[in-house]
Scaffold this motif. Structure first.
Motif, mmCIF file in Angstrom:
data_model
loop_
_atom_site.group_PDB
_atom_site.id
_atom_site.type_symbol
_atom_site.label_atom_id
_atom_site.label_comp_id
_atom_site.label_asym_id
_atom_site.label_seq_id
_atom_site.Cartn_x
_atom_site.Cartn_y
_atom_site.Cartn_z
ATOM 1 N N UNK A 155 0.824 -1.206 0.000
ATOM 2 C CA UNK A 155 0.000 0.000 0.000
ATOM 3 C C UNK A 155 0.864 1.264 0.000
ATOM 4 N N UNK A 156 0.415 2.234 -0.698
ATOM 5 C CA UNK A 156 1.126 3.503 -0.799
ATOM 6 C C UNK A 156 0.723 4.370 0.384
ATOM 7 N N UNK A 157 1.697 4.756 1.167
ATOM 8 C CA UNK A 157 1.404 5.540 2.364
ATOM 9 C C UNK A 157 1.981 6.955 2.216
ATOM 10 N N UNK A 158 1.351 7.870 2.844
ATOM 11 C CA UNK A 158 1.862 9.237 2.870
ATOM 12 C C UNK A 158 1.326 10.108 1.752
#
Length: 83
Positions: free
Chosen positions: A79-82
């Motif tokens: 998952x892409x965070x930030x």
């Protein structure tokens, strides 16, 4: 008459009777049969060893091509965070 006496009498009767004649070629036939059994067991043993070696070679080839010890790449991305 006890069981022991009856058995002894039976054994005596068996020993007193005429022994059956043995064929003259019995030893030769027995030797030929034994040699045939030895050849057959040797052939089977060699066939099993050849099968075992072929299986080991096939496994080595498969393992070198498939490399089952390497973990496969992940099919999903983390998952892409930030954002």
């Amino acid at each position: 008459m006890s069981g022991q006496d009856r058995r002894e009498d039976e054994v005596r009767r068996m020993l007193e009777t005429r022994r059956p004649t043995v064929p003259a070629d019995l030893a030769a036939r027995a030797e030929e049969h034994g040699a045939r059994l030895l050849r057959r067991s040797l052939l089977l043993r060699r066939a099993w060893w050849a099968l075992l070696v072929a299986a080991a070679v096939a496994f080595a080839v498969w393992a070198s091509l498939a490399e089952p010890w390497v973990t496969p790449p992940s099919e999903t991305s983390p998952p892409l965070e930030g954002w």
